[in-house]
Design a protein around this motif. Sequence first.
Motif, PDB file in Angstrom:
ATOM      1  N   PRO A   5       0.826  -1.211   0.000  1.00  0.00           N
ATOM      2  CA  PRO A   5       0.000   0.000   0.000  1.00  0.00           C
ATOM      3  C   PRO A   5       0.859   1.258   0.000  1.00  0.00           C
ATOM      4  CG  PRO A   5      -0.796  -1.574   1.635  1.00  0.00           C
ATOM      5  CD  PRO A   5       0.535  -2.073   1.139  1.00  0.00           C
ATOM      6  N   THR A   6       0.444   2.231  -0.807  1.00  0.00           N
ATOM      7  CA  THR A   6       1.107   3.520  -0.759  1.00  0.00           C
ATOM      8  C   THR A   6       0.795   4.208   0.559  1.00  0.00           C
ATOM      9  OG1 THR A   6      -0.769   4.534  -1.842  1.00  0.00           O
ATOM     10  CG2 THR A   6       1.035   3.796  -3.257  1.00  0.00           C
ATOM     11  N   GLN A 237      -6.379   1.788  -3.604  1.00  0.00           N
ATOM     12  CA  GLN A 237      -6.186   1.428  -2.208  1.00  0.00           C
ATOM     13  C   GLN A 237      -6.750   2.514  -1.306  1.00  0.00           C
ATOM     14  OE1 GLN A 237      -1.858   0.463  -2.839  1.00  0.00           O
ATOM     15  NE2 GLN A 237      -2.328  -1.064  -1.279  1.00  0.00           N
ATOM     16  N   HIS A 238      -7.466   2.085  -0.278  1.00  0.00           N
ATOM     17  CA  HIS A 238      -8.030   3.042   0.659  1.00  0.00           C
ATOM     18  C   HIS A 238      -6.896   3.741   1.400  1.00  0.00           C
ATOM     19  CE1 HIS A 238     -10.395   4.735   3.920  1.00  0.00           C
ATOM     20  NE2 HIS A 238     -11.474   4.490   3.189  1.00  0.00           N
ATOM     21  N   PRO A 239      -6.935   5.072   1.504  1.00  0.00           N
ATOM     22  CA  PRO A 239      -5.804   5.803   2.086  1.00  0.00           C
ATOM     23  C   PRO A 239      -5.567   5.533   3.561  1.00  0.00           C
ATOM     24  CG  PRO A 239      -7.664   7.280   1.737  1.00  0.00           C
ATOM     25  CD  PRO A 239      -8.001   5.991   1.056  1.00  0.00           C
ATOM     26  N   LEU A 240      -6.555   5.030   4.284  1.00  0.00           N
ATOM     27  CA  LEU A 240      -6.387   4.790   5.714  1.00  0.00           C
ATOM     28  C   LEU A 240      -6.032   3.354   6.036  1.00  0.00           C
ATOM     29  CD1 LEU A 240      -9.355   6.888   7.155  1.00  0.00           C
ATOM     30  CD2 LEU A 240      -6.958   7.537   6.879  1.00  0.00           C
ATOM     31  N   THR A 241      -6.486   2.417   5.224  1.00  0.00           N
ATOM     32  CA  THR A 241      -6.322   0.998   5.554  1.00  0.00           C
ATOM     33  C   THR A 241      -5.481   0.233   4.546  1.00  0.00           C
ATOM     34  OG1 THR A 241      -8.296   0.293   4.334  1.00  0.00           O
ATOM     35  CG2 THR A 241      -8.610   1.055   6.616  1.00  0.00           C
ATOM     36  N   GLY A 242      -5.273   0.796   3.357  1.00  0.00           N
ATOM     37  CA  GLY A 242      -4.537   0.080   2.327  1.00  0.00           C
ATOM     38  C   GLY A 242      -5.333  -0.999   1.639  1.00  0.00           C
ATOM     39  N   PRO A 344      -4.774  10.204  -4.972  1.00  0.00           N
ATOM     40  CA  PRO A 344      -3.753   9.186  -4.663  1.00  0.00           C
ATOM     41  C   PRO A 344      -2.409   9.561  -5.269  1.00  0.00           C
ATOM     42  CG  PRO A 344      -5.229   8.405  -6.378  1.00  0.00           C
ATOM     43  CD  PRO A 344      -5.803   9.699  -5.890  1.00  0.00           C
ATOM     44  N   GLU A 345      -1.351   9.023  -4.693  1.00  0.00           N
ATOM     45  CA  GLU A 345      -0.008   9.379  -5.140  1.00  0.00           C
ATOM     46  C   GLU A 345       0.212   9.033  -6.607  1.00  0.00           C
ATOM     47  OE1 GLU A 345       2.403  10.980  -3.654  1.00  0.00           O
ATOM     48  OE2 GLU A 345       1.278  11.277  -1.796  1.00  0.00           O
TER      49      GLU A 345
END
Length: 348
Positions: A5-6, A237-242, A344-345
């Motif tokens: 995950p980022t 990917q969800h930013p908090l959980t990956g 997202p990145e």
Amino acid sequence: MSAKPTKPSLGHLPVRKAVTLSQSEWIKTSFLTDEASIPLVVQPAIDGMNLITWASDNRETVAQLLLTHRAVLFRGFQINTAALLHEFIKATSNGELLEYRDRSSPRHEVLDRIYTSTDYPAEHPIFLHNEGTYWLSWPLKLYFCCVEAAPRGGETPIADSRKIYQRISPAIRGRFAKLKVLYVRNYNDGFGLEWQTVFQTTDRAVVNEFCRRNAIEVEWKDGNRLKTRQVRQAAAQHPLTGEWVWFNHAAFFHVSTLQPSIRDALLSEFKEEDLPTNTYYGDGTPIEPDVLDELRGAYLAEKTVYPWQKGDVLVLDNMSVAHGRESYLGKRKILAGMADPFTPEFLK
């Protein structure tokens, strides 16, 4: 899809942790049925409770409830005007409400960045989708408010995008991870939204600049018509959980997802490349019919439907939960707002 995950800069976003339940004196929680996992239903535990005041004082609690359950239905608080919905969004989000640009469905603004959920004809259902998957930045929070429930139908079905992702075969997920999704849209050909509505301007230069900044390919055709193409992710990917979520409009925008009467009318009028909307793999090759069937089946297998009640407010983690609309009879007024933009990145 095995990449690590980022780790974007989360800044103001909440961190997953246990929720303290001191607020239990004020609210009570449940599910609509014994089998349901979404939405979590939050109701007042005392008479005369002001939801906006409580939410302002318990922002972290609201954030944790949403992170844990991904869809939260606030019921019995009588949030039944655009002004009250606007206040509630401000109390439970981070910053300003989002403007609805690069539109995919007809709607109109009833208050500052509070919109009708859709003005699409009542007799036609709207397939499940997440909001703004074809944008470079999308809302993490999506809000719906029931001002008037239809006497028959008109529900807003929801589905867990994490479970949709898991239902799709690894081979199909891998193909989309490699190729991504291409969206092709044609405007001002006599069907669908005009570009002036989609981009909220009559100035072609403004459209060109918006598209340049948002990685959208522009082709101006004769008669002031427009064609756009944009390639976007199929999963994110969800930013908090990956967690991986299925996050695209590949099925939603594909001509084969339309009701047969509409699909047949369009195909008799337009060449495939001139359809109002259609989707392909990111390299421009067609998405196979059996793949589209599997995608639609994954959404429908996770679909949850429940009736609206006047005053309901539904808050969705937009990356985690898809939504749609059932056809209906009579009058219906559901308002919508968006908040907490996220880029997202890999799209920066």
